[in-house]
Design a protein around this motif. Sequence first.
Motif, PDB file in Angstrom:
ATOM      1  N   VAL A   1      -9.808  -4.460   6.949  1.00 44.92           N
ATOM      2  CA  VAL A   1      -8.380  -4.494   6.653  1.00 44.92           C
ATOM      3  C   VAL A   1      -7.817  -5.774   7.269  1.00 44.92           C
ATOM      4  O   VAL A   1      -7.857  -5.943   8.490  1.00 44.92           O
ATOM      5  N   SER A   2      -7.305  -6.651   6.407  1.00 43.37           N
ATOM      6  CA  SER A   2      -6.861  -7.954   6.917  1.00 43.37           C
ATOM      7  C   SER A   2      -5.753  -7.770   7.945  1.00 43.37           C
ATOM      8  O   SER A   2      -4.851  -6.951   7.783  1.00 43.37           O
ATOM      9  N   GLU A   3      -5.849  -8.557   9.012  1.00 42.81           N
ATOM     10  CA  GLU A   3      -4.912  -8.399  10.119  1.00 42.81           C
ATOM     11  C   GLU A   3      -3.493  -8.789   9.672  1.00 42.81           C
ATOM     12  O   GLU A   3      -2.511  -8.182  10.093  1.00 42.81           O
ATOM     13  N   THR A   4      -3.389  -9.766   8.806  1.00 37.53           N
ATOM     14  CA  THR A   4      -2.062 -10.180   8.324  1.00 37.53           C
ATOM     15  C   THR A   4      -1.348  -9.026   7.646  1.00 37.53           C
ATOM     16  O   THR A   4      -0.191  -8.731   7.902  1.00 37.53           O
ATOM     17  N   LEU A   5      -2.092  -8.375   6.717  1.00 38.42           N
ATOM     18  CA  LEU A   5      -1.494  -7.262   6.007  1.00 38.42           C
ATOM     19  C   LEU A   5      -1.204  -6.121   6.987  1.00 38.42           C
ATOM     20  O   LEU A   5      -0.151  -5.482   6.926  1.00 38.42           O
ATOM     21  N   PHE A   6      -2.157  -5.908   7.883  1.00 40.75           N
ATOM     22  CA  PHE A   6      -1.990  -4.813   8.839  1.00 40.75           C
ATOM     23  C   PHE A   6      -0.697  -4.979   9.644  1.00 40.75           C
ATOM     24  O   PHE A   6       0.076  -4.037   9.815  1.00 40.75           O
ATOM     25  N   LEU A   7      -0.451  -6.212  10.099  1.00 41.35           N
ATOM     26  CA  LEU A   7       0.765  -6.470  10.875  1.00 41.35           C
ATOM     27  C   LEU A   7       2.015  -6.232  10.022  1.00 41.35           C
ATOM     28  O   LEU A   7       3.029  -5.740  10.509  1.00 41.35           O
ATOM     29  N   ALA A   8       1.904  -6.568   8.748  1.00 45.06           N
ATOM     30  CA  ALA A   8       3.054  -6.338   7.862  1.00 45.06           C
ATOM     31  C   ALA A   8       3.328  -4.842   7.695  1.00 45.06           C
ATOM     32  O   ALA A   8       4.481  -4.408   7.608  1.00 45.06           O
ATOM     33  N   LEU A   9       2.229  -4.034   7.659  1.00 43.68           N
ATOM     34  CA  LEU A   9       2.406  -2.580   7.588  1.00 43.68           C
ATOM     35  C   LEU A   9       3.167  -2.092   8.821  1.00 43.68           C
ATOM     36  O   LEU A   9       4.096  -1.286   8.725  1.00 43.68           O
ATOM     37  N   LEU A  10       2.704  -2.591   9.987  1.00 45.84           N
ATOM     38  CA  LEU A  10       3.366  -2.175  11.232  1.00 45.84           C
ATOM     39  C   LEU A  10       4.846  -2.545  11.198  1.00 45.84           C
ATOM     40  O   LEU A  10       5.706  -1.771  11.593  1.00 45.84           O
ATOM     41  N   GLU A  11       5.109  -3.736  10.641  1.00 49.96           N
ATOM     42  CA  GLU A  11       6.493  -4.208  10.579  1.00 49.96           C
ATOM     43  C   GLU A  11       7.333  -3.297   9.687  1.00 49.96           C
ATOM     44  O   GLU A  11       8.480  -2.974   9.999  1.00 49.96           O
ATOM     45  N   GLU A  12       6.718  -2.880   8.566  1.00 50.49           N
ATOM     46  CA  GLU A  12       7.477  -2.007   7.665  1.00 50.49           C
ATOM     47  C   GLU A  12       7.744  -0.650   8.323  1.00 50.49           C
ATOM     48  O   GLU A  12       8.832  -0.085   8.199  1.00 50.49           O
ATOM     49  N   ILE A  13       6.750  -0.135   9.038  1.00 51.62           N
ATOM     50  CA  ILE A  13       6.948   1.134   9.752  1.00 51.62           C
ATOM     51  C   ILE A  13       8.095   0.980  10.749  1.00 51.62           C
ATOM     52  O   ILE A  13       8.998   1.813  10.833  1.00 51.62           O
ATOM     53  N   GLN A  14       8.028  -0.152  11.455  1.00 48.73           N
ATOM     54  CA  GLN A  14       9.047  -0.424  12.474  1.00 48.73           C
ATOM     55  C   GLN A  14      10.458  -0.460  11.895  1.00 48.73           C
ATOM     56  O   GLN A  14      11.420  -0.079  12.558  1.00 48.73           O
ATOM     57  N   SER A  15      10.540  -0.915  10.640  1.00 45.93           N
ATOM     58  CA  SER A  15      11.863  -1.090  10.036  1.00 45.93           C
ATOM     59  C   SER A  15      12.622   0.236   9.928  1.00 45.93           C
ATOM     60  O   SER A  15      13.827   0.255   9.726  1.00 45.93           O
ATOM     61  N   TYR A  16      11.898   1.367  10.050  1.00 48.35           N
ATOM     62  CA  TYR A  16      12.566   2.673   9.967  1.00 48.35           C
ATOM     63  C   TYR A  16      12.956   3.197  11.354  1.00 48.35           C
ATOM     64  O   TYR A  16      13.551   4.258  11.476  1.00 48.35           O
ATOM     65  N   ARG A  17      12.588   2.433  12.397  1.00 50.34           N
ATOM     66  CA  ARG A  17      12.681   2.967  13.755  1.00 50.34           C
ATOM     67  C   ARG A  17      14.079   3.483  14.111  1.00 50.34           C
ATOM     68  O   ARG A  17      14.224   4.575  14.647  1.00 50.34           O
ATOM     69  N   ASP A  18      15.089   2.707  13.745  1.00 52.40           N
ATOM     70  CA  ASP A  18      16.442   3.067  14.177  1.00 52.40           C
ATOM     71  C   ASP A  18      17.025   4.274  13.470  1.00 52.40           C
ATOM     72  O   ASP A  18      18.104   4.730  13.791  1.00 52.40           O
ATOM     73  N   LYS A  19      16.318   4.772  12.475  1.00 54.37           N
ATOM     74  CA  LYS A  19      16.902   5.879  11.688  1.00 54.37           C
ATOM     75  C   LYS A  19      16.579   7.252  12.266  1.00 54.37           C
ATOM     76  O   LYS A  19      17.074   8.257  11.770  1.00 54.37           O
ATOM     77  N   THR A  69       1.393  -6.142  -5.240  1.00 50.83           N
ATOM     78  CA  THR A  69       0.249  -6.885  -4.717  1.00 50.83           C
ATOM     79  C   THR A  69       0.477  -7.253  -3.255  1.00 50.83           C
ATOM     80  O   THR A  69       1.612  -7.271  -2.767  1.00 50.83           O
ATOM     81  N   ILE A  70      -0.625  -7.548  -2.587  1.00 51.10           N
ATOM     82  CA  ILE A  70      -0.536  -7.920  -1.171  1.00 51.10           C
ATOM     83  C   ILE A  70       0.318  -9.175  -1.012  1.00 51.10           C
ATOM     84  O   ILE A  70       1.192  -9.237  -0.142  1.00 51.10           O
ATOM     85  N   GLU A  71       0.121 -10.144  -1.908  1.00 51.75           N
ATOM     86  CA  GLU A  71       0.882 -11.393  -1.796  1.00 51.75           C
ATOM     87  C   GLU A  71       2.370 -11.123  -1.868  1.00 51.75           C
ATOM     88  O   GLU A  71       3.152 -11.597  -1.043  1.00 51.75           O
ATOM     89  N   ARG A  72       2.738 -10.344  -2.884  1.00 49.73           N
ATOM     90  CA  ARG A  72       4.178 -10.101  -3.069  1.00 49.73           C
ATOM     91  C   ARG A  72       4.722  -9.207  -1.960  1.00 49.73           C
ATOM     92  O   ARG A  72       5.884  -9.313  -1.572  1.00 49.73           O
ATOM     93  N   TYR A  73       3.871  -8.362  -1.438  1.00 53.86           N
ATOM     94  CA  TYR A  73       4.283  -7.504  -0.327  1.00 53.86           C
ATOM     95  C   TYR A  73       4.532  -8.348   0.921  1.00 53.86           C
ATOM     96  O   TYR A  73       5.563  -8.213   1.598  1.00 53.86           O
ATOM     97  N   LEU A  74       3.591  -9.275   1.208  1.00 53.98           N
ATOM     98  CA  LEU A  74       3.742 -10.139   2.384  1.00 53.98           C
ATOM     99  C   LEU A  74       4.958 -11.060   2.220  1.00 53.98           C
ATOM    100  O   LEU A  74       5.633 -11.401   3.172  1.00 53.98           O
ATOM    101  N   ASN A  75       5.216 -11.387   0.999  1.00 52.59           N
ATOM    102  CA  ASN A  75       6.341 -12.245   0.647  1.00 52.59           C
ATOM    103  C   ASN A  75       7.678 -11.500   0.739  1.00 52.59           C
ATOM    104  O   ASN A  75       8.730 -12.046   0.514  1.00 52.59           O
ATOM    105  N   LYS A  76       7.570 -10.194   0.985  1.00 50.66           N
ATOM    106  CA  LYS A  76       8.745  -9.308   1.055  1.00 50.66           C
ATOM    107  C   LYS A  76       9.586  -9.351  -0.221  1.00 50.66           C
ATOM    108  O   LYS A  76      10.813  -9.442  -0.197  1.00 50.66           O
TER     109      LYS A  76
END
Lengths: 370, 612
Positions: free
Chosen positions: A32-50, A276-283
């Motif tokens: 699992v590419s680390e770049t994508l993995f970090l983006a997953l973590l970031e997306e999870i984090q984005s819900y933190r305040d809710k 796609t991963i590219e478009r996902y990373l691109n937000k």
Amino acid sequence: MTNNSVGLYIHIPFCKKKCLYCSFYSVKSDEVSETLFLALLEEIQSYRDKHISVDTIFIGGGTPSLLSVSQMERLFEEINHSFNVSGEITIEMNPDSITDDKLKVLKSLGVNRISVGVQSLVDEELKAIGRIHNAQVAIDAINTVNKYFDNINIDLMVGLPNQTIESLSYTLNKLFTLNFTHCSVYSLILEENTPLYNLVQNGLILPDSDISVDMYEFATLELEKHGFYRYEISNFALSGYECKHNSNCWHFHEYIGIGPSSHSYYEDTRFSNPETIERYLNKDNKTIYPIEDKNTRVGEYIMLALRTREGIDKNDFKQKFGLDFDSIFKNILSNKDINTSCVSTTKRFYIKPEFYYVSNSIIVNMLEAM
Amino acid sequence: MFAINFKIVYNRNMESYIRNFCIVAHIDHGKSTLADRLMEETMTVSQRELKEQLLDSMDLERERGITIKLQPVRMKYIYKGKEYLLNLIDTPGHVDFTYEVSRSLAACEGALLVVDATQGVEAQTLTNVYLALDNDLEILPVINKIDLASADVEGTKQEIEEVIGLDTEGCPEVSAKTGLGIVDLLNQIIEKIPPAPINDDAPLKALIFDSYYDNYRGAISFVRIQEGKVKVGDKIKMMSTGKVFDCTEVGIFTPKLAPIDELTSGMVGYIAGSIKNVSDTRVGDTITLAENPTDKPYPGYKEVKPVVFAGIYPADGSKYIELRESLEKLKLNDASLFFEPDVSVALGFGFRCGFLGLLHMEIIEERLEREFNLDLVTTAPSVVFHVYKTNGEMITIDNPTKLPPPQEIDHIEEPIVKVSVFTPPDYNGSIMELCQSKRGTFEDLVYIDTQRVQIKYTMPLCEILYDFFDSLKSRTRGYASLDYELSGYQESSMVRLDILLNGEMCDALSMIVHKDFAYARGRKICEKLREAIPRQMFEIPIQAAIGNKIIARETVKALRKDVLAKCYGGDITRKKKLLEKQKEGKKRMRQVGNVQVPSEAFMSILKVGDDK
């Protein structure tokens, strides 16, 4: 309108090798590419305040078992930081990437359900659809999982090239010597833009739909003999081991999808992440599926609820939409076809299991009657 | 490159130099190409304007390479220092349009008989020659396609002399494609086709040989002025109906419509008069002046009656209004198209339509689908039966569902046609076997030469509608040519064959067939339907019945197919798309009882061949 807790789905879009029939989004990779993995973590984090409570988690793919031990640890750390987690936590694993180490870690992280993609226990059938494991690897994997987990799902497929009732019977008999609590059975669906589609175009013969259905019925009977009941159109479980994550989905509970191409139904809105991963990373923007009007909503509710054994709960229907099920579907309920294939009680409306094969036709009739 | 502006000069002295002629030929013998070449040679149209087959103005005609509508043209040609006016009237070559051919022939003094030197005399060559002879036309044989390696000019001439009995000595030999021999042809037209007689002082007598509807000018009549003259402002009268209109425009064909001051005797031109309905300008009718009418119309007018009927329904039931409007628009230009509203239990609202023949029917269907973008369901074509009831009454039936119950029928008569097939002798046996199997009665077999045979049969028309052309084509690898004409009615043992789906009769699938064929056809239709009807939630019996008697049965097995796909990761959009697709598909389905029948299924039974 939102329930207190939602489901969480995490999509890991990598596979060592893509199966020939698969049309879901995944990319060929051994890790699992680390770049994508970090983006997953970031997306999870984005819900933190809710301050969202999560009562089911499903980590799917792709091949989630490609996550390294360290990634698994960091993933759950982030999940636990961002959500109030309780309940059922499932991860999908491919037989070839199941190891004691990973299972131990998953167990310590709170995972309590393992879904193993077995599909068949006949080597030629596995080979024909491009799975990377063979039957012995799958059997060993299930036994390994057994050491740490008691709640195990097995994915099976019918309608595979060269598959027969006899070979299916062999697979099932083998399986019944192992321990598992849940079984999903799917028909092989030939999707365009898959290698299998091209093979079929070039002469590969798949069992015809009648034979596939015979196989499905055979599997149903065998599973029921062994105590697995069909609580949903393609899912069988020992009592008490129904998959809560999916059941919630059929019953209109909300869920949040994390990762490329994952779908969400959250805050009364359906949307999906960039594919796609590219478009996902691109937000890139998420795709919103409008369900503003009541009809769409009612249609979705019916479509989803009719997958389940209990079907539509007429009280729940009234509560959700303020509509009386019996009166809006008055005409269709007296239709001969519907009458024969469905059961309508004062509380519920559901499809008889022997008519699951025509559920699409039934649902279309219902949607048209609205 | 020429760029000639055709300047219209009206000169009374030119009238005796008028030659009115048409071209008759079998399909594909090069008639339209020849017309193009004549126009080019006379510089009627510039090279730039000259599209292939200029006279065939409909796309469909150009595509199929056949002429449906007539389109006249006026050409100027200088011969021995004198200027002549040549009016060419192009005619359709197909048997469905025989009446239109005969009317356009009546507008001429002569006819070019075009025969393909590689093919020789064909079935429709003969029909059209006889029509031309009936109209007392001077016939000038023209041997075409002489540039081709396979051309047999002498053999073709000999055939014309022997089969038709025309003198071919010195007749023009041309290649319409390359232009070879065209000047000689033009010269012979001037010399051999009789000049149009002039009689301007008699009361107007104008023969309508075609008409069409123009959005601005209303119905326009294409006419040959036999006697008298007509100008703008005259009150014109249609002799068949007595209706009177104000003449608003007269003109000639260049081949575009070009207004002139006056049409006089011998001329070919058009008359417009703010006529709203093309059925007021019927082909074959005579136009005269209201104030000084001729005492008798041009002879031979008859109202064309459709001989083939079929139901036409929109594949999507909600398109009924669009279908009606489209038919109305087609009718504007095609007075021979008949339609009336009809309701079928299975197909809903639609129209019962009448046609001059199968080709006419195909053309109408194709135009509706192509020009009006409609999806259609057409029922099996039916002929017009004469049904004699036990109470002595005779009724005509063109719709199987209207057939009275058997106990009320004394006997039924069906239309009979004379069929003529031209073929290389190798296929004699096969063709005769085919005709025999279609209830044909052998009449004659004539060797035209060693290569070609004419076979004559009388045969019920309904058997010709039913897979005859295709069988003939496949049995003779396309070498045979066919022509037929109605010859009368004959008593026959006809029965109505009904189709039941899940026990319910489907009216749109009923047909009237000969008793001896009912079993075989019932079986075939059931088989076809079994293939065409998709499997549904329940088993569907398909039965063929005569009255209460079931004569064939097939079963569509129950559907067990809805796939149990993975509904994955909360993505419900895939499932929704699948259901949407299924919903869309249902729109093309018709409900018969509780059976969903796809529109295509109704068509599939038309393709039932005894041969296959």
